[in-house]
Design a protein around this motif. Structure first.
Motif, PDB file in Angstrom:
ATOM      1  N   PHE A 143      41.957  17.309  33.177  1.00  0.00           N
ATOM      2  CA  PHE A 143      42.625  18.132  32.152  1.00  0.00           C
ATOM      3  C   PHE A 143      43.406  19.245  32.837  1.00  0.00           C
ATOM      4  CE2 PHE A 143      38.366  16.861  30.827  1.00  0.00           C
ATOM      5  CZ  PHE A 143      38.636  16.097  29.694  1.00  0.00           C
ATOM      6  N   ASP A 144      44.648  19.434  32.417  1.00  0.00           N
ATOM      7  CA  ASP A 144      45.397  20.596  32.909  1.00  0.00           C
ATOM      8  C   ASP A 144      46.098  21.255  31.731  1.00  0.00           C
ATOM      9  OD1 ASP A 144      46.471  21.834  35.719  1.00  0.00           O
ATOM     10  OD2 ASP A 144      47.956  22.029  34.116  1.00  0.00           O
ATOM     11  N   ASN A 145      46.067  22.578  31.704  1.00  0.00           N
ATOM     12  CA  ASN A 145      46.613  23.289  30.538  1.00  0.00           C
ATOM     13  C   ASN A 145      48.144  23.351  30.503  1.00  0.00           C
ATOM     14  OD1 ASN A 145      46.813  25.039  32.657  1.00  0.00           O
ATOM     15  ND2 ASN A 145      45.879  26.792  31.641  1.00  0.00           N
ATOM     16  N   ASN A 146      48.806  23.005  31.613  1.00  0.00           N
ATOM     17  CA  ASN A 146      50.275  23.000  31.602  1.00  0.00           C
ATOM     18  C   ASN A 146      50.789  21.736  30.908  1.00  0.00           C
ATOM     19  OD1 ASN A 146      50.678  25.403  33.184  1.00  0.00           O
ATOM     20  ND2 ASN A 146      49.866  24.226  34.906  1.00  0.00           N
ATOM     21  N   VAL A 178      45.086  11.375  33.411  1.00  0.00           N
ATOM     22  CA  VAL A 178      45.554  12.749  33.640  1.00  0.00           C
ATOM     23  C   VAL A 178      46.080  13.274  32.308  1.00  0.00           C
ATOM     24  CG1 VAL A 178      47.192  14.216  34.882  1.00  0.00           C
ATOM     25  CG2 VAL A 178      46.122  12.284  36.064  1.00  0.00           C
ATOM     26  N   LEU A 179      45.412  14.293  31.769  1.00  0.00           N
ATOM     27  CA  LEU A 179      45.777  14.814  30.452  1.00  0.00           C
ATOM     28  C   LEU A 179      46.363  16.217  30.597  1.00  0.00           C
ATOM     29  CD1 LEU A 179      42.568  13.674  28.505  1.00  0.00           C
ATOM     30  CD2 LEU A 179      44.744  12.462  28.728  1.00  0.00           C
ATOM     31  N   PHE A 180      47.710  16.292  30.591  1.00  0.00           N
ATOM     32  CA  PHE A 180      48.355  17.606  30.578  1.00  0.00           C
ATOM     33  C   PHE A 180      48.254  18.173  29.162  1.00  0.00           C
ATOM     34  CE2 PHE A 180      50.459  15.891  34.428  1.00  0.00           C
ATOM     35  CZ  PHE A 180      50.162  16.929  35.286  1.00  0.00           C
ATOM     36  N   ASP A 181      48.568  19.476  29.014  1.00  0.00           N
ATOM     37  CA  ASP A 181      48.471  20.122  27.706  1.00  0.00           C
ATOM     38  C   ASP A 181      47.046  20.122  27.174  1.00  0.00           C
ATOM     39  OD1 ASP A 181      50.317  21.490  26.266  1.00  0.00           O
ATOM     40  OD2 ASP A 181      51.583  19.721  25.917  1.00  0.00           O
ATOM     41  N   HIS A 182      46.083  20.098  28.062  1.00  0.00           N
ATOM     42  CA  HIS A 182      44.667  20.109  27.679  1.00  0.00           C
ATOM     43  C   HIS A 182      43.981  21.251  28.420  1.00  0.00           C
ATOM     44  CE1 HIS A 182      45.495  16.152  26.057  1.00  0.00           C
ATOM     45  NE2 HIS A 182      44.298  16.154  25.482  1.00  0.00           N
ATOM     46  N   GLU A 183      43.478  22.207  27.641  1.00  0.00           N
ATOM     47  CA  GLU A 183      42.846  23.381  28.253  1.00  0.00           C
ATOM     48  C   GLU A 183      41.327  23.308  28.100  1.00  0.00           C
ATOM     49  OE1 GLU A 183      43.842  27.063  26.372  1.00  0.00           O
ATOM     50  OE2 GLU A 183      42.807  28.256  27.901  1.00  0.00           O
ATOM     51  N   VAL A 184      40.620  23.414  29.212  1.00  0.00           N
ATOM     52  CA  VAL A 184      39.151  23.426  29.156  1.00  0.00           C
ATOM     53  C   VAL A 184      38.703  24.802  28.676  1.00  0.00           C
ATOM     54  CG1 VAL A 184      37.040  23.263  30.529  1.00  0.00           C
ATOM     55  CG2 VAL A 184      38.935  21.672  30.948  1.00  0.00           C
ATOM     56  N   LEU A 185      37.903  24.795  27.602  1.00  0.00           N
ATOM     57  CA  LEU A 185      37.486  26.063  26.996  1.00  0.00           C
ATOM     58  C   LEU A 185      36.045  26.409  27.324  1.00  0.00           C
ATOM     59  CD1 LEU A 185      38.924  25.448  23.402  1.00  0.00           C
ATOM     60  CD2 LEU A 185      40.000  26.730  25.263  1.00  0.00           C
ATOM     61  N   ASP A 186      35.194  25.386  27.384  1.00  0.00           N
ATOM     62  CA  ASP A 186      33.770  25.671  27.543  1.00  0.00           C
ATOM     63  C   ASP A 186      33.069  24.507  28.244  1.00  0.00           C
ATOM     64  OD1 ASP A 186      31.506  27.151  27.416  1.00  0.00           O
ATOM     65  OD2 ASP A 186      31.247  27.051  25.246  1.00  0.00           O
ATOM     66  N   VAL A 187      31.897  24.815  28.770  1.00  0.00           N
ATOM     67  CA  VAL A 187      31.116  23.832  29.539  1.00  0.00           C
ATOM     68  C   VAL A 187      29.672  23.894  29.071  1.00  0.00           C
ATOM     69  CG1 VAL A 187      30.332  23.214  31.860  1.00  0.00           C
ATOM     70  CG2 VAL A 187      32.540  24.370  31.577  1.00  0.00           C
ATOM     71  N   THR A 188      29.050  22.735  28.843  1.00  0.00           N
ATOM     72  CA  THR A 188      27.603  22.712  28.577  1.00  0.00           C
ATOM     73  C   THR A 188      26.979  21.597  29.409  1.00  0.00           C
ATOM     74  OG1 THR A 188      28.079  21.388  26.620  1.00  0.00           O
ATOM     75  CG2 THR A 188      27.496  23.688  26.227  1.00  0.00           C
ATOM     76  N   GLN A 189      25.769  21.855  29.872  1.00  0.00           N
ATOM     77  CA  GLN A 189      25.103  20.863  30.721  1.00  0.00           C
ATOM     78  C   GLN A 189      23.803  20.411  30.078  1.00  0.00           C
ATOM     79  OE1 GLN A 189      24.839  21.069  34.937  1.00  0.00           O
ATOM     80  NE2 GLN A 189      25.843  23.070  35.027  1.00  0.00           N
ATOM     81  N   ALA A 201      23.917  14.844  31.958  1.00  0.00           N
ATOM     82  CA  ALA A 201      25.349  14.806  31.639  1.00  0.00           C
ATOM     83  C   ALA A 201      25.908  16.219  31.558  1.00  0.00           C
ATOM     84  CB  ALA A 201      25.572  14.086  30.312  1.00  0.00           C
ATOM     85  N   VAL A 202      27.232  16.296  31.579  1.00  0.00           N
ATOM     86  CA  VAL A 202      27.912  17.573  31.399  1.00  0.00           C
ATOM     87  C   VAL A 202      29.051  17.350  30.400  1.00  0.00           C
ATOM     88  CG1 VAL A 202      29.368  17.156  33.461  1.00  0.00           C
ATOM     89  CG2 VAL A 202      29.129  19.466  32.602  1.00  0.00           C
ATOM     90  N   SER A 203      29.275  18.343  29.541  1.00  0.00           N
ATOM     91  CA  SER A 203      30.337  18.202  28.531  1.00  0.00           C
ATOM     92  C   SER A 203      31.292  19.382  28.614  1.00  0.00           C
ATOM     93  CB  SER A 203      29.746  18.176  27.121  1.00  0.00           C
ATOM     94  OG  SER A 203      28.889  17.076  26.999  1.00  0.00           O
ATOM     95  N   VAL A 204      32.549  19.112  28.284  1.00  0.00           N
ATOM     96  CA  VAL A 204      33.530  20.199  28.187  1.00  0.00           C
ATOM     97  C   VAL A 204      34.163  20.177  26.804  1.00  0.00           C
ATOM     98  CG1 VAL A 204      34.146  20.518  30.620  1.00  0.00           C
ATOM     99  CG2 VAL A 204      35.237  18.683  29.339  1.00  0.00           C
ATOM    100  N   GLN A 205      34.441  21.363  26.316  1.00  0.00           N
ATOM    101  CA  GLN A 205      35.229  21.507  25.083  1.00  0.00           C
ATOM    102  C   GLN A 205      36.667  21.691  25.538  1.00  0.00           C
ATOM    103  OE1 GLN A 205      34.061  21.658  21.758  1.00  0.00           O
ATOM    104  NE2 GLN A 205      32.249  20.838  22.799  1.00  0.00           N
ATOM    105  N   VAL A 206      37.554  20.878  24.989  1.00  0.00           N
ATOM    106  CA  VAL A 206      38.940  20.897  25.469  1.00  0.00           C
ATOM    107  C   VAL A 206      39.898  21.001  24.292  1.00  0.00           C
ATOM    108  CG1 VAL A 206      40.698  19.596  26.748  1.00  0.00           C
ATOM    109  CG2 VAL A 206      38.304  19.465  27.458  1.00  0.00           C
TER     110      VAL A 206
END
Ligand code: FAD
Length: 409
Positions: free
Chosen positions: A34-37, A128-139, A143-148
Motif C-alpha cells: 500500500f502506498d498513499n501516493n 501494488v495498491l497506490f492511493d491506499h493509506e495505512v491508518l492502523d495496525v492490529t496483531q 496474523a496481523v491486520s491493517v486498516q487502509v
C-alpha cells in the motif's frame, strides 16, 4: 497455511518497500503493498548508491541497469571552502578486492524505484495498491491486520507479517507504539539543483564535500533526464530564518553564491528543504510487525547512507521472512534481523553520518586543521585510504551485520 495466511503486507512504496515486495514476491509468496501516493513519485532525495548495496542488487542485473540509468563515480573529494583547496581525493578502486563494484552509482531514488516497479509488474503474486493509506495496525497470535483507506473507503487487510517501510513518519511504527529515539537537527537542509557544470567550471568531481566553519556543502552530479545532467548542492540553513526567506530567489542565490561565488546568478532548477533527524526505532521487530528503511532509522544525508541502509535492511529482511514463511525456519530469525540491522544503524550509520557533519562544519581553527590534515594523511596512505573507504562505503557495516548472531546461536 493457505495463500492468504502467508500474505506479506507492506506499508510504503518507496524504494525500500518496493524492493521488499520484489524480493519476496519473486519467490511466489503473496504480497500486498500500500502506498498513499497516487503513483510513483519523482523523489529528488537519494542518489548515491554504495558498493555493498550494488553487490546486493547485482542479482537479476539491477545494479547494472542502475549504473546505466545513473552515473558511475569511482572518486570523491574533500575541499576546504575558504581556501578553495582540494584537501583529499579517494578512489574506490582500492576496494577492488572487497567488492564487485569498486565505485558508487549516482542513481536518483525515483529511478531506482521505477526500475524495481517494472520488475514488480511482472510478478503475479504482488499487488501494488497506490492511493491506499495505512491508518492502523492490529496483531493477533497468528496474523496481523491493517486498516487502509483507499479510493472506495476504509477496509481491513490481513496477512502473516507486515513490513513498515512507510518512511520517517511511519504510521506502522507509531500505531505499533515503537519509540523513535534520537534527535532533530535545529537547522534544515536545503537542496539546490542547477545546470551549472561544476566539473567543467571548477574541477569538482561527481561527489565533492566542502568544509566551511559552521557550514558545509555536498555537491554531486546526477544524470537527470540525460546529458548534460544536473548538479545538486546541499547546505545547512540558518534556524533563525523562515522557510519563506530561505526558499526565496534571494535566499537561494545568497546561499549558493556564499559557497561558489559567480558573477552571474545561478539557474536553480529545483529547490527543496528538509527537516533532518538522527533517530533509530527502539526495535525493528514487534511481533508480526517489522520496520525497514526510514521507518526504522533516519540520519543526515552527508555520506549518502540512509537509503543504502534501507536497501540493506530490505535484502536482509526479505531473506529471513522467506525462510520463516516458506521454509518453516524458526521465527526468532526475525529477531536476528532486528539485532543485525539495528546494531549497525546505531554503531555505523548514526555515528558516521554525525561524524561526517561535524568534520565538515568544525569552527575551531585547530580542530579544522587537524581534521583536514587527517584526511590528507589518510588519502596519501593506500591502506589507511582503504580502511576509510571500507567504512564510508558501508562495507564494514555490512560485514559487521553479517557477523552478528543471536545469543545462544
Ligand atoms: C536531501 C537528501 C539527500 C539524500 N541522499 C541520499 C543518498 O545519496 N543516499 C542514500 O542512501 N540516502 C539518501 N537520503 C536518504 C533517502 O532519501 C531515504 O533514506 C530514503 O528515501 C528511504 O526510503 P524508504 O523507502 O525507506 O522511505 P521513503 O522513500 O520515505 O518512502 C516511504 C513511502 O511510504 C509512503 N507512506 C508514508 N506513510 C504511508 C501510509 N500511512 N500508508 C501508505 N504509504 C505511506 C510514502 O508516501 C512513501 O512513498 C537522502 C535524504 C535527503 C533528505
Amino acid at each position: 497455511m493457505n495463500t492468504d495466511d502467508r500474505r506479506i503486507l507492506i506499508a510504503g512504496g518507496g524504494p525500500v518497500g518496493l524492493l521488499c515486495a520484489w524480493l519476496i514476491g519473486r519467490r511466489g509468496l503473496p504480497v500486498r503493498l500500500f502506498d498513499n501516493n497516487d503513483g510513483p513519485q519523482a523523489d529528488p532525495r537519494a542518489a548515491t548508491t554504495h558498493p555493498p548495496t550494488l553487490d546486493l542488487l547485482a542479482d537479476d542485473g539491477l545494479a547494472d541497469v542502475m549504473a546505466r540509468a545513473g552515473l558511475v563515480a569511482p572518486i570523491f573529494q574533500f575541499w576546504d571552502r575558504p581556501s578553495a583547496q582540494l584537501v583529499a581525493q579517494f578512489d574506490h578502486a582500492v576496494l577492488k578486492n572487497d567488492t564487485r563494484h569498486p565505485f558508487v552509482v549516482q542513481c536518483e531514488q525515483f529511478k531506482t524505484a521505477k526500475l524495481i516497479l517494472e520488475r514488480l509488474r511482472k510478478c503475479p503474486s504482488v499487488e501494488v495498491l497506490f492511493d491506499h493509506e495505512v491508518l492502523d495496525v492490529t496483531q493477533a497470535a497468528d496474523a496481523v491486520s491493517v486498516q487502509v483507506r483507499g479510493p472506495s473507503g476504509i477496509a481491513s487487510h490481513t496477512g502473516a507479517y507486515l513490513i513498515g517501510a512507510d518512511g520517517g513518519r511511519s504510521a506502522v511504527r507509531r500505531r505499533s507504539s515503537i519509540k523513535f529515539e534520537g534527535f532533530t537537527w535545529p537547522e534544515r537542509f536545503i537542496v539546490l539543483t542547477t545546470l551549472y557544470d561544476f566539473e567543467a567550471e571548477r574541477g569538482y568531481c561527481y561527489r565533492s564535500y566542502f568544509a566551511d566553519p559552521g557550514a558545509w556543502c555536498n555537491c554531486f552530479k546526477v544524470s537527470a533526464d540525460g546529458p548534460p545532467g544536473l548538479w545538486r548542492t546541499v547546505y545547512p540553513t540558518d534556524p533563525a530564518h523562515s522557510e519563506g526567506e530561505i526558499m526565496s530567489d534571494t535566499g537561494v542565490q545568497t546561499r549558493i553564491q556564499s559557497f561558489f561565488p559567480s558573477s552571474v546568478p545561478y539557474e536553480i532548477v529545483h529547490r527543496n528543504l528538509y527537516v533532518t533527524h538522527q533517530r533509530v526505532a527502539e526495535t525493528f521487530r514487534k511481533g508480526r510487525v517489522l520496520l525497514a528503511g526510514d521507518a526504522a532509522h533516519i540520519n543526515n544525508p552527508i555520506g549518502g547512507m540512509g537509503l543504502n541502509g534501507g536497501i540493506q535492511d530490505a535484502v536482509n529482511l526479505a531473506d529471513k521472512l522467506i525462510r520463516v514463511v516458506l521454509d518453516a525456519a524458526p521465527e526468532r530469525l526475525l529477531d536476528l534481523y532486528d539485532l543485525q540491522r539495528r546494531t549497525v544503524a546505531i554503531e555505523f550509520v548514526q555515528e558516521q553520518s554525525i561524524a561526517n557533519k561535524k568534520r565538515l562544519e568544525a569552527r575551531d581553527p585547530q580542530t579544522r586543521e587537524r581534521n583536514l590534515d587527517d584526511l590528507r594523511r589518510t588519502a596519501a596512505n593506500p591502506e589507511r585510504a582503504r580502511q576509510f573507504l571500507l567504512r564510508t562505503s558501508m562495507i564494514a557495516s555490512q560485514r559487521r551485520a553479517e557477523a552478528i548472531t543471536l545469543p545462544g546461536g
